[in-house]
Write a protein that holds these residues in place. Structure first.
Motif, PDB file in Angstrom:
ATOM      1  N   LEU A  53       3.872   1.068   3.448  1.00  0.00           N
ATOM      2  CA  LEU A  53       4.057   1.875   2.244  1.00  0.00           C
ATOM      3  C   LEU A  53       5.438   1.686   1.650  1.00  0.00           C
ATOM      4  CD1 LEU A  53       2.347   5.276   3.065  1.00  0.00           C
ATOM      5  CD2 LEU A  53       1.872   3.814   1.114  1.00  0.00           C
ATOM      6  N   LEU A  54       6.467   1.740   2.500  1.00  0.00           N
ATOM      7  CA  LEU A  54       7.822   1.592   2.002  1.00  0.00           C
ATOM      8  C   LEU A  54       8.044   0.220   1.410  1.00  0.00           C
ATOM      9  CD1 LEU A  54       9.848   3.409   4.794  1.00  0.00           C
ATOM     10  CD2 LEU A  54       9.367   4.210   2.501  1.00  0.00           C
ATOM     11  N   ALA A  55       7.429  -0.791   1.991  1.00  0.00           N
ATOM     12  CA  ALA A  55       7.594  -2.148   1.459  1.00  0.00           C
ATOM     13  C   ALA A  55       6.900  -2.304   0.122  1.00  0.00           C
ATOM     14  CB  ALA A  55       7.037  -3.159   2.460  1.00  0.00           C
ATOM     15  N   ALA A  56       5.833  -1.521  -0.100  1.00  0.00           N
ATOM     16  CA  ALA A  56       5.057  -1.688  -1.331  1.00  0.00           C
ATOM     17  C   ALA A  56       5.540  -0.825  -2.478  1.00  0.00           C
ATOM     18  CB  ALA A  56       3.578  -1.359  -1.053  1.00  0.00           C
ATOM     19  N   MET A  57       6.451   0.113  -2.220  1.00  0.00           N
ATOM     20  CA  MET A  57       6.851   1.046  -3.251  1.00  0.00           C
ATOM     21  C   MET A  57       8.072   0.556  -3.993  1.00  0.00           C
ATOM     22  SD  MET A  57       6.166   4.684  -1.403  1.00  0.00           S
ATOM     23  CE  MET A  57       4.550   5.061  -0.753  1.00  0.00           C
ATOM     24  N   PRO A  58       8.064   0.626  -5.329  1.00  0.00           N
ATOM     25  CA  PRO A  58       9.205   0.157  -6.128  1.00  0.00           C
ATOM     26  C   PRO A  58      10.423   1.027  -5.914  1.00  0.00           C
ATOM     27  CG  PRO A  58       7.619   1.276  -7.520  1.00  0.00           C
ATOM     28  CD  PRO A  58       6.985   1.152  -6.168  1.00  0.00           C
ATOM     29  N   PRO A  59      11.626   0.470  -6.038  1.00  0.00           N
ATOM     30  CA  PRO A  59      12.846   1.221  -5.771  1.00  0.00           C
ATOM     31  C   PRO A  59      13.275   2.135  -6.892  1.00  0.00           C
ATOM     32  CG  PRO A  59      13.375  -1.022  -6.398  1.00  0.00           C
ATOM     33  CD  PRO A  59      11.885  -0.939  -6.318  1.00  0.00           C
ATOM     34  N   ALA A  60      12.729   1.960  -8.093  1.00  0.00           N
ATOM     35  CA  ALA A  60      13.157   2.750  -9.237  1.00  0.00           C
ATOM     36  C   ALA A  60      11.990   3.535  -9.793  1.00  0.00           C
ATOM     37  CB  ALA A  60      13.744   1.855 -10.313  1.00  0.00           C
ATOM     38  N   HIS A  61      12.273   4.409 -10.760  1.00  0.00           N
ATOM     39  CA  HIS A  61      11.234   5.225 -11.387  1.00  0.00           C
ATOM     40  C   HIS A  61      10.183   4.315 -12.008  1.00  0.00           C
ATOM     41  CE1 HIS A  61       9.131   8.045 -13.834  1.00  0.00           C
ATOM     42  NE2 HIS A  61       9.903   9.027 -13.466  1.00  0.00           N
ATOM     43  N   PRO A  62       8.930   4.395 -11.550  1.00  0.00           N
ATOM     44  CA  PRO A  62       7.923   3.451 -12.006  1.00  0.00           C
ATOM     45  C   PRO A  62       7.174   3.874 -13.251  1.00  0.00           C
ATOM     46  CG  PRO A  62       6.998   4.820 -10.299  1.00  0.00           C
ATOM     47  CD  PRO A  62       8.413   5.303 -10.525  1.00  0.00           C
ATOM     48  N   ILE A  63       7.463   5.050 -13.784  1.00  0.00           N
ATOM     49  CA  ILE A  63       6.628   5.603 -14.845  1.00  0.00           C
ATOM     50  C   ILE A  63       7.248   5.371 -16.194  1.00  0.00           C
ATOM     51  CG2 ILE A  63       5.530   7.693 -15.693  1.00  0.00           C
ATOM     52  CD1 ILE A  63       5.791   8.747 -12.813  1.00  0.00           C
ATOM     53  N   ARG A  64       6.553   4.711 -17.057  1.00  0.00           N
ATOM     54  CA  ARG A  64       7.000   4.497 -18.423  1.00  0.00           C
ATOM     55  C   ARG A  64       5.857   4.810 -19.365  1.00  0.00           C
ATOM     56  NH1 ARG A  64      12.379   4.550 -18.556  1.00  0.00           N
ATOM     57  NH2 ARG A  64      13.175   3.414 -16.785  1.00  0.00           N
ATOM     58  N   SER A  65       6.181   5.257 -20.544  1.00  0.00           N
ATOM     59  CA  SER A  65       5.149   5.565 -21.524  1.00  0.00           C
ATOM     60  C   SER A  65       5.689   5.347 -22.913  1.00  0.00           C
ATOM     61  CB  SER A  65       4.691   7.013 -21.374  1.00  0.00           C
ATOM     62  OG  SER A  65       3.824   7.351 -22.426  1.00  0.00           O
ATOM     63  N   ASP A  66       4.893   4.702 -23.756  1.00  0.00           N
ATOM     64  CA  ASP A  66       5.278   4.512 -25.152  1.00  0.00           C
ATOM     65  C   ASP A  66       4.727   5.610 -26.045  1.00  0.00           C
ATOM     66  OD1 ASP A  66       6.595   2.166 -24.519  1.00  0.00           O
ATOM     67  OD2 ASP A  66       4.768   0.975 -24.695  1.00  0.00           O
ATOM     68  N   ASN A 101      22.957  13.469   3.022  1.00  0.00           N
ATOM     69  CA  ASN A 101      23.587  12.150   3.051  1.00  0.00           C
ATOM     70  C   ASN A 101      22.634  11.033   2.659  1.00  0.00           C
ATOM     71  OD1 ASN A 101      26.081  13.186   4.046  1.00  0.00           O
ATOM     72  ND2 ASN A 101      25.188  13.327   6.097  1.00  0.00           N
ATOM     73  N   THR A 102      21.377  11.372   2.421  1.00  0.00           N
ATOM     74  CA  THR A 102      20.396  10.362   2.029  1.00  0.00           C
ATOM     75  C   THR A 102      20.608   9.981   0.570  1.00  0.00           C
ATOM     76  OG1 THR A 102      18.799  11.374   3.564  1.00  0.00           O
ATOM     77  CG2 THR A 102      17.941   9.814   1.946  1.00  0.00           C
ATOM     78  N   SER A 103      20.614   8.683   0.304  1.00  0.00           N
ATOM     79  CA  SER A 103      20.814   8.223  -1.067  1.00  0.00           C
ATOM     80  C   SER A 103      19.587   8.539  -1.916  1.00  0.00           C
ATOM     81  CB  SER A 103      21.089   6.723  -1.090  1.00  0.00           C
ATOM     82  OG  SER A 103      19.920   5.996  -0.768  1.00  0.00           O
ATOM     83  N   GLU A 104      19.781   8.511  -3.251  1.00  0.00           N
ATOM     84  CA  GLU A 104      18.674   8.810  -4.161  1.00  0.00           C
ATOM     85  C   GLU A 104      17.551   7.788  -4.010  1.00  0.00           C
ATOM     86  OE1 GLU A 104      16.509  10.904  -7.035  1.00  0.00           O
ATOM     87  OE2 GLU A 104      18.241  11.441  -5.807  1.00  0.00           O
ATOM     88  N   ARG A 108      13.684   8.679  -2.908  1.00  0.00           N
ATOM     89  CA  ARG A 108      12.505   8.310  -3.695  1.00  0.00           C
ATOM     90  C   ARG A 108      11.540   7.452  -2.887  1.00  0.00           C
ATOM     91  NH1 ARG A 108      13.167   8.372  -9.704  1.00  0.00           N
ATOM     92  NH2 ARG A 108      14.702   9.990 -10.063  1.00  0.00           N
ATOM     93  N   ALA A 109      12.078   6.598  -2.035  1.00  0.00           N
ATOM     94  CA  ALA A 109      11.203   5.784  -1.190  1.00  0.00           C
ATOM     95  C   ALA A 109      10.399   6.661  -0.237  1.00  0.00           C
ATOM     96  CB  ALA A 109      12.035   4.764  -0.406  1.00  0.00           C
ATOM     97  N   VAL A 110      11.079   7.614   0.411  1.00  0.00           N
ATOM     98  CA  VAL A 110      10.373   8.529   1.305  1.00  0.00           C
ATOM     99  C   VAL A 110       9.407   9.401   0.500  1.00  0.00           C
ATOM    100  CG1 VAL A 110      10.648  10.436   2.928  1.00  0.00           C
ATOM    101  CG2 VAL A 110      12.274   8.551   2.957  1.00  0.00           C
ATOM    102  N   GLY A 111       9.822   9.808  -0.698  1.00  0.00           N
ATOM    103  CA  GLY A 111       8.951  10.620  -1.542  1.00  0.00           C
ATOM    104  C   GLY A 111       7.664   9.900  -1.892  1.00  0.00           C
ATOM    105  N   ARG A 112       7.752   8.615  -2.174  1.00  0.00           N
ATOM    106  CA  ARG A 112       6.529   7.857  -2.483  1.00  0.00           C
ATOM    107  C   ARG A 112       5.593   7.820  -1.285  1.00  0.00           C
ATOM    108  NH1 ARG A 112      10.638   4.855  -5.043  1.00  0.00           N
ATOM    109  NH2 ARG A 112      10.445   4.957  -7.301  1.00  0.00           N
ATOM    110  N   GLU A 113       6.172   7.684  -0.109  1.00  0.00           N
ATOM    111  CA  GLU A 113       5.337   7.697   1.094  1.00  0.00           C
ATOM    112  C   GLU A 113       4.653   9.048   1.262  1.00  0.00           C
ATOM    113  OE1 GLU A 113       5.763   7.204   5.946  1.00  0.00           O
ATOM    114  OE2 GLU A 113       7.502   6.998   4.642  1.00  0.00           O
ATOM    115  N   VAL A 114       5.400  10.122   1.052  1.00  0.00           N
ATOM    116  CA  VAL A 114       4.833  11.465   1.197  1.00  0.00           C
ATOM    117  C   VAL A 114       3.720  11.688   0.178  1.00  0.00           C
ATOM    118  CG1 VAL A 114       5.335  13.922   0.883  1.00  0.00           C
ATOM    119  CG2 VAL A 114       6.908  12.493   2.199  1.00  0.00           C
ATOM    120  N   GLY A 209      19.305  18.909  -5.482  1.00  0.00           N
ATOM    121  CA  GLY A 209      20.423  18.014  -5.760  1.00  0.00           C
ATOM    122  C   GLY A 209      21.110  17.434  -4.548  1.00  0.00           C
ATOM    123  N   GLY A 210      20.675  17.769  -3.319  1.00  0.00           N
ATOM    124  CA  GLY A 210      21.340  17.235  -2.147  1.00  0.00           C
ATOM    125  C   GLY A 210      22.765  17.754  -2.054  1.00  0.00           C
ATOM    126  N   ALA A 211      23.727  16.835  -1.996  1.00  0.00           N
ATOM    127  CA  ALA A 211      25.130  17.238  -1.864  1.00  0.00           C
ATOM    128  C   ALA A 211      25.624  17.963  -3.104  1.00  0.00           C
ATOM    129  CB  ALA A 211      25.990  16.012  -1.583  1.00  0.00           C
TER     130      ALA A 211
END
Length: 514
Positions: A53-66, A101-104, A108-114, A209-211
């Motif tokens: 799952l982590l390997a298949a998920m994009p690192p940035a926000h994948p949602i775009r709309s025109d 301490n987890t980066s954004e 997001r990667a863990v969030g996609r898995e969840v 917001g984490g930190a």
């Protein structure tokens, strides 16, 4: 026996696909249930491993709309109460798997898995209980909606992603107001069903917001956040008749003075003068009304600094975003203040509060070449004075309706710090440490009030807005320590900036040959 309807593996939905895969990429079909092999038997839903799952998920926000409202705005297909329920479940699981301490990107990667796991379980339950099958399209829409609710702004996210939008205003459960870059006003469907739902959304935004976590409650009824992508959110609740949200999208981030010349904000002569002032380490305050373009102009000025200078920025909320432009600023430290909780400690300060004063104290140990204090709205002016005392070439912004009015505004802000700050002290600090005030205004095509011609309902009124620097003044100590003001650039008869006088500290007249 009734045959189970076919289902699709959640991890195979577009939101979870690697962004580098194309339709022709054989890995794309291979990643889907059953691969490219035809089958007459519906594939049972199966969840891939965490590593897959982590390997298949994009690192940035994948949602775009025109579109205006985006794919997650179809109220006929998405049950938003269900989206909120899934978001709450995803947030609870995410909180157990990440820390401050987890980066954004990692969050997001863990969030996609969840999200993949939750939606996979949702599909399994639908199959086992015999309810109508959830189509692949609806699964994709639901996945996008949950992701936006967890990491973005829910139903607002497509508007935040729209490059033509500049301001978004939310008034409780009423239709939202959208203002584009030309100043046209339009209204879109409401994004919440009630005021309580909007409060719940804002409370969640503040807490994730984490930190840099904020508090939004009856004890802390105001919220100020920087959003993913560098945009700014301000919200009020309980002290207003209904919860109100204003989002300011910064459409121009990676920008310099040449770009502002092309946009008509500056003349070439004024840009040359300001470029020289920045490089000769003059301290500059940018003034203007709300939405006039102060932050954009400050970014452009900062981007004229040598990339190898060690730079520090101190802000109440990250807004300048200079630390995201590492090609322009290779040695930069960005600090952000923290408001703390509503509770007070023995010293009278909010528990967990980190002030701009605290950050300036820390910054002075970092061997910086320049220290920039962002927007001054009140007592932040004292840290600005300290930054300018510690080293030349600082930048700040302030709300004012003119360059001279900015001087009085700085004095007023200084006096807000307490009775120990006398007006004479403030004037003396301004005279000694502020070299230039650059005033920028928001004007329509005719140079008038930008709201002239705007009408509500029907097609938007034709309107073209532009930001324009209308005056540049130089300051130096005068009689009794008061700042002496020199008009360096003023508006000419044609409405363009023209040189007026040369500051005393400038070696040669403006426009003279080098």
């Amino acid at each position: 026996m009734k045959e189970s309807p076919p289902t699709a593996n959640i991890a195979g939905l577009p939101i979870f696909e690697p962004p580098t895969m194309t339709a022709a990429d054989p890995r794309r079909d291979a990643a889907r249930p059953g691969g490219t092999q035809p089958s007459d038997t519906p594939a049972a839903p199966s969840r891939p491993s965490t590593r897959q799952l982590l390997a298949a998920m994009p690192p940035a926000h994948p949602i775009r709309s025109d579109s205006a409202t985006g794919p997650t705005s179809a109220n006929t297909t998405v049950d938003w109460s269900h989206v909120r329920e899934l978001r709450q479940q995803a947030a609870a699981q995410l909180a157990n798997r990440v820390d401050e301490n987890t980066s954004e990107d990692e969050r997001r990667a863990v969030g996609r898995e969840v999200i993949a796991q939750l939606l996979d379980e949702h599909v399994r339950r639908a199959v086992t209980t015999g309810v109508p099958a959830i189509s692949v399209d609806l699964q994709a829409t639901l996945a996008r909606a949950v992701f936006d609710a967890l990491f973005g702004l829910g139903r607002l996210q497509p508007l935040v992603d729209d490059p033509s939008v500049e301001n978004i205003e939310v008034y409780g459960a009423e239709p939202i107001v959208v203002i584009d870059g030309e100043g046209r006003i339009s209204r879109r469907p409401a994004i919440v069903e009630s005021n309580d739902e909007l409060i719940d959304m804002l409370t969640f935004l503040a807490s994730r917001g984490g930190a840099s976590e904020r508090t939004f409650s009856t004890a802390s009824p105001s919220l100020h956040l920087h959003l993913h992508g560098g945009h700014r959110l301000a919200a009020s609740g309980w002290t207003t008749n209904q919860p109100v949200v204003v989002i300011r999208r910064h459409r121009l981030v990676d920008i310099d003075l040449d770009d502002l010349i092309a946009r008509g904000t500056l003349t070439d002569a004024a840009a040359r003068f300001l470029r020289g002032a920045v490089r000769s380490r003059r301290s500059i305050v940018v003034s203007g009304s709300m939405g006039a373009g102060k932050t954009t102009l400050t970014r452009a000025l900062a981007n004229e600094i040598d990339p190898e200078e060690k730079l520090g920025t101190i802000e109440t909320e990250y807004e300048l975003g200079l630390h995201r432009m590492r090609d322009r600023h290779r040695r930069i430290i960005a600090w952000e203040a923290r408001p703390g909780s509503g509770e007070r400690g023995p010293d009278g300060r909010a528990i967990g509060e980190i002030t701009l004063d605290d950050l300036v104290y820390d910054a002075l140990r970092m061997n910086l070449d320049r220290l920039i204090v962002g927007e001054v709205r009140g007592r932040e002016v004292l840290p600005m004075f300290k930054a300018m005392q510690a080293g030349a070439g600082s930048l700040s912004t302030i709300h004012a309706h003119g360059a001279r009015a900015a001087i009085e505004r700085l004095v007023t802000c200084a006096m807000e710090a307490g009775q120990h700050v006398a007006p004479e002290f403030a004037y003396r600090q301004i005279a000694q440490h502020v070299d230039l005030i650059v005033h920028v205004e928001l004007r329509d095509a005719t140079g008038n009030n930008p709201h002239d011609g705007v009408r509500d309902g029907g097609p938007p009124a034709p309107l073209r807005r532009r930001r324009q620097v209308t005056e540049i003044v130089a300051l130096e100590p005068g009689e009794r320590g008061m700042p002496a003001v020199t008009d360096v650039f003023v508006l000419g008869p044609d409405g363009q900036l023209v040189p007026e006088s040369t500051p005393a500290w400038l070696a040669r007249p403006i426009g003279a040959a080098p």
